[in-house]
Design an enzyme around this catalytic site. Sequence first.
Site, mmCIF file in Angstrom:
data_model
loop_
_atom_site.group_PDB
_atom_site.id
_atom_site.type_symbol
_atom_site.label_atom_id
_atom_site.label_comp_id
_atom_site.label_asym_id
_atom_site.label_seq_id
_atom_site.Cartn_x
_atom_site.Cartn_y
_atom_site.Cartn_z
ATOM 1 N N GLN A 1 0.836 -1.209 0.000
ATOM 2 C CA GLN A 1 0.000 0.000 0.000
ATOM 3 C C GLN A 1 0.868 1.256 0.000
ATOM 4 O OE1 GLN A 1 -2.341 -0.441 3.564
ATOM 5 N NE2 GLN A 1 -4.085 -1.364 2.478
ATOM 6 N N THR B 1 -12.232 -4.500 4.875
ATOM 7 C CA THR B 1 -11.421 -3.295 4.964
ATOM 8 C C THR B 1 -11.980 -2.291 3.980
ATOM 9 O OG1 THR B 1 -9.284 -2.346 4.280
ATOM 10 C CG2 THR B 1 -9.802 -4.534 3.462
ATOM 11 N N ASN B 2 -12.002 -1.026 4.350
ATOM 12 C CA ASN B 2 -12.444 0.004 3.413
ATOM 13 C C ASN B 2 -11.403 0.272 2.336
ATOM 14 O OD1 ASN B 2 -15.096 1.593 4.469
ATOM 15 N ND2 ASN B 2 -13.918 0.866 6.222
ATOM 16 N N CYS C 1 -12.927 3.384 8.171
ATOM 17 C CA CYS C 1 -11.843 2.411 8.340
ATOM 18 C C CYS C 1 -12.377 1.416 9.350
ATOM 19 C CB CYS C 1 -10.566 3.074 8.831
ATOM 20 S SG CYS C 1 -9.265 1.898 9.247
ATOM 21 N N THR C 2 -12.209 0.141 9.085
ATOM 22 C CA THR C 2 -12.877 -0.871 9.910
ATOM 23 C C THR C 2 -12.325 -0.978 11.320
ATOM 24 O OG1 THR C 2 -11.488 -2.546 8.823
ATOM 25 C CG2 THR C 2 -13.732 -2.253 7.980
#
Length: 230
Positions: free
Chosen positions: A52, A83-84, A197-198
């Site tokens: 990422q 996950t977003n 965000c999770t």
Amino acid sequence: MKTIGLLGGMSWESTALYYKQINEEIKNRLGSLHSAKVIIYSVDFDEIEKLQHTEQWNKTADILTTAAQNIEKASADFLLICTNTMHKVVPQIQIKINIPIIHIADATAKVLQKDNIKKVGLLGTAFTMKEDFYKNRISENFGIEVLVPNEEDIKIIHKVIYEELCLGIIKEESRKKYLKIIGKLVSNGAEAIILGCTEICMLISSNDTDVKLYDTTKIHAIEAVNLALD
């Protein structure tokens, strides 16, 4: 009952919340000893996080596609990516599998629409807040304006997510910082806040503020149950 596929591990802390919330919702609706039919594939987040932050999104898509294909082979009826941020690569994954991916932004936007929210603030990773894959999906498909924090606040939110929440670390100092940022978004016209965000639901809840919060982890989990029992 349909079988729910969960592609998790990003981080495992929030994936555990998904599993818990899905099973609690099944129990609430069906009672007795009922629990959800779930297949979980959990990746190594350290590998994903490094890709990422070096902008190697195609490699993350390859890893998650393989995981999604394994979930499909295990007979899941549909897939949630827990996950977003990694919904950035949903288009690459979806074309490689035959079961539907239940998009977290769509599930959240449907609830916002139902509640007649026209302008919403978004908290999440820097990727989610700054790039268009998430914000535009909500604004263009659902007609809801999405506000994000300023650059300095984005850095604070992102740092807390990766250096604290993903490690299961909860700090009161960070909660206060998040609440201050939420206050700024409300001052700019946000009627509510997406916890995009999770992991953020581990830090901020409705007990901390009078501002309406939309917890994407819970919303996504409930949507999974809706589909499993449909």
